[in-house]
Design a protein around this motif. Structure first.
Motif, PDB file in Angstrom:
ATOM      1  N   THR A   1       4.311   1.227   3.028  1.00 25.17           N
ATOM      2  CA  THR A   1       3.130   1.115   2.187  1.00 25.17           C
ATOM      3  C   THR A   1       3.001  -0.328   1.722  1.00 25.17           C
ATOM      4  O   THR A   1       3.988  -0.942   1.347  1.00 25.17           O
ATOM      5  CB  THR A   1       3.251   2.033   0.954  1.00 25.17           C
ATOM      6  OG1 THR A   1       3.408   3.381   1.399  1.00 25.17           O
ATOM      7  CG2 THR A   1       2.026   1.955   0.067  1.00 25.17           C
ATOM      8  N   LEU A   2       1.768  -0.844   1.730  1.00 29.77           N
ATOM      9  CA  LEU A   2       1.535  -2.206   1.273  1.00 29.77           C
ATOM     10  C   LEU A   2       0.255  -2.240   0.454  1.00 29.77           C
ATOM     11  O   LEU A   2      -0.774  -1.725   0.884  1.00 29.77           O
ATOM     12  CB  LEU A   2       1.424  -3.157   2.469  1.00 29.77           C
ATOM     13  CG  LEU A   2       1.175  -4.632   2.158  1.00 29.77           C
ATOM     14  CD1 LEU A   2       2.315  -5.210   1.319  1.00 29.77           C
ATOM     15  CD2 LEU A   2       1.025  -5.420   3.444  1.00 29.77           C
ATOM     16  N   ARG A   3       0.330  -2.827  -0.735  1.00 30.28           N
ATOM     17  CA  ARG A   3      -0.821  -2.962  -1.623  1.00 30.28           C
ATOM     18  C   ARG A   3      -0.759  -4.321  -2.282  1.00 30.28           C
ATOM     19  O   ARG A   3       0.308  -4.752  -2.714  1.00 30.28           O
ATOM     20  CB  ARG A   3      -0.772  -1.882  -2.689  1.00 30.28           C
ATOM     21  CG  ARG A   3      -1.921  -1.948  -3.658  1.00 30.28           C
ATOM     22  CD  ARG A   3      -1.790  -0.876  -4.746  1.00 30.28           C
ATOM     23  NE  ARG A   3      -2.966  -0.828  -5.550  1.00 30.28           N
ATOM     24  CZ  ARG A   3      -3.170  -1.590  -6.613  1.00 30.28           C
ATOM     25  NH1 ARG A   3      -2.259  -2.455  -6.994  1.00 30.28           N
ATOM     26  NH2 ARG A   3      -4.279  -1.488  -7.300  1.00 30.28           N
ATOM     27  N   TRP A   4      -1.907  -5.019  -2.331  1.00 31.59           N
ATOM     28  CA  TRP A   4      -1.945  -6.291  -3.033  1.00 31.59           C
ATOM     29  C   TRP A   4      -3.308  -6.521  -3.646  1.00 31.59           C
ATOM     30  O   TRP A   4      -4.295  -5.921  -3.258  1.00 31.59           O
ATOM     31  CB  TRP A   4      -1.545  -7.446  -2.123  1.00 31.59           C
ATOM     32  CG  TRP A   4      -2.565  -7.823  -1.093  1.00 31.59           C
ATOM     33  CD1 TRP A   4      -3.595  -8.712  -1.239  1.00 31.59           C
ATOM     34  CD2 TRP A   4      -2.657  -7.331   0.236  1.00 31.59           C
ATOM     35  NE1 TRP A   4      -4.320  -8.790  -0.080  1.00 31.59           N
ATOM     36  CE2 TRP A   4      -3.758  -7.961   0.850  1.00 31.59           C
ATOM     37  CE3 TRP A   4      -1.921  -6.418   0.994  1.00 31.59           C
ATOM     38  CZ2 TRP A   4      -4.135  -7.706   2.163  1.00 31.59           C
ATOM     39  CZ3 TRP A   4      -2.295  -6.175   2.288  1.00 31.59           C
ATOM     40  CH2 TRP A   4      -3.385  -6.812   2.856  1.00 31.59           C
ATOM     41  N   ASP A   5      -3.331  -7.421  -4.618  1.00 29.46           N
ATOM     42  CA  ASP A   5      -4.561  -7.798  -5.296  1.00 29.46           C
ATOM     43  C   ASP A   5      -4.592  -9.319  -5.355  1.00 29.46           C
ATOM     44  O   ASP A   5      -3.694  -9.936  -5.920  1.00 29.46           O
ATOM     45  CB  ASP A   5      -4.581  -7.208  -6.703  1.00 29.46           C
ATOM     46  CG  ASP A   5      -5.863  -7.512  -7.445  1.00 29.46           C
ATOM     47  OD1 ASP A   5      -6.853  -7.906  -6.797  1.00 29.46           O
ATOM     48  OD2 ASP A   5      -5.878  -7.368  -8.684  1.00 29.46           O
ATOM     49  N   GLY A   6      -5.582  -9.917  -4.739  1.00 24.60           N
ATOM     50  CA  GLY A   6      -5.710 -11.367  -4.745  1.00 24.60           C
ATOM     51  C   GLY A   6      -5.834 -11.904  -3.336  1.00 24.60           C
ATOM     52  O   GLY A   6      -5.628 -11.183  -2.363  1.00 24.60           O
ATOM     53  N   PRO A   7      -6.152 -13.191  -3.205  1.00 23.84           N
ATOM     54  CA  PRO A   7      -6.376 -13.802  -1.890  1.00 23.84           C
ATOM     55  C   PRO A   7      -5.062 -14.113  -1.172  1.00 23.84           C
ATOM     56  O   PRO A   7      -4.725 -15.262  -0.930  1.00 23.84           O
ATOM     57  CB  PRO A   7      -7.163 -15.072  -2.233  1.00 23.84           C
ATOM     58  CG  PRO A   7      -6.697 -15.421  -3.604  1.00 23.84           C
ATOM     59  CD  PRO A   7      -6.427 -14.119  -4.300  1.00 23.84           C
ATOM     60  N   LEU A   8      -4.310 -13.073  -0.853  1.00 24.48           N
ATOM     61  CA  LEU A   8      -2.978 -13.238  -0.280  1.00 24.48           C
ATOM     62  C   LEU A   8      -2.913 -13.020   1.222  1.00 24.48           C
ATOM     63  O   LEU A   8      -1.862 -13.206   1.822  1.00 24.48           O
ATOM     64  CB  LEU A   8      -1.999 -12.269  -0.963  1.00 24.48           C
ATOM     65  CG  LEU A   8      -1.864 -12.418  -2.476  1.00 24.48           C
ATOM     66  CD1 LEU A   8      -0.979 -11.310  -3.031  1.00 24.48           C
ATOM     67  CD2 LEU A   8      -1.310 -13.775  -2.836  1.00 24.48           C
ATOM     68  N   ALA A   9      -4.015 -12.584   1.845  1.00 26.83           N
ATOM     69  CA  ALA A   9      -3.971 -12.266   3.275  1.00 26.83           C
ATOM     70  C   ALA A   9      -5.302 -12.582   3.941  1.00 26.83           C
ATOM     71  O   ALA A   9      -6.331 -12.695   3.284  1.00 26.83           O
ATOM     72  CB  ALA A   9      -3.620 -10.799   3.480  1.00 26.83           C
TER      73      ALA A   9
END
Length: 171
Positions: A38-46
């Protein structure tokens, strides 16, 4: 692929140089997270190109506020087969590389996009929905659209594809 002299928990110059060459953190780290589910992120990281490095173990993916991820390139990528190189240790102890053809995000089952989809073109969203539907993946969007493996779309009231169900109060 990890450098030959890679040791878990230790860094080396070639590893740091390889990671620092990417403008987005997720793009740099994803090839090293081979058992990720599982992968979750918030922000301009990808960026969209990060998806070509998704491990085959990844099942659930969610992001928000990553404007470099665009639906049309992502839809095209989800339909592609990529060639990956795997190091294989032979019985005599020697290590060789083996090329493997694999589908991008082979076991991916669910993709959730929050906020970013609000600025996407409707035609691009349809392409992404079709790509997900062809692979029996669910796609949850915050903009009031939800694609699912059974086709069809349901209004989501801006809640990431989930429709709120009122729970009656206890007497």
């Amino acid at each position: 692929m990890r450098p030959k002299n890679y040791k878990s928990g230790e860094h080396n110059d070639s590893l740091i140089a390889a990671i620092s060459s990417y403008p987005h953190l997720i793009d740099a780290m994803l090839p090293y997270l081979i058992h990720l589910k599982t992968l979750r992120w918030d922000g301009p990281l990808a960026s969209t190109s990060a998806f070509s490095f998704m491990p085959t173990t990844l099942k659930t993916l969610e992001w928000s506020h990553s404007p470099a991820i665009q639906p049309l390139p992502l839809a095209r990528l989800l339909k592609k087969t990529v060639v990956r190189t795997k190091s294989v240790t032979n019985p005599d102890g020697s290590v060789t590389s083996k090329k493997i053809d694999t589908i991008v995000g082979k076991n991916l089952q669910c993709v959730t996009v929050r906020h970013d989809d609000l600025s996407w073109k409707e035609s691009d969203i349809r392409q992404l929905e079709n790509a997900c539907s062809e692979r029996s993946m669910c796609l949850h969007l915050s903009g009031g659209s939800m694609a699912n493996p059974n086709g069809g779309a349901a209004g989501a009231f801006g809640l990431g594809g989930f429709i709120p169900i009122p729970i009656p109060a206890r007497p």
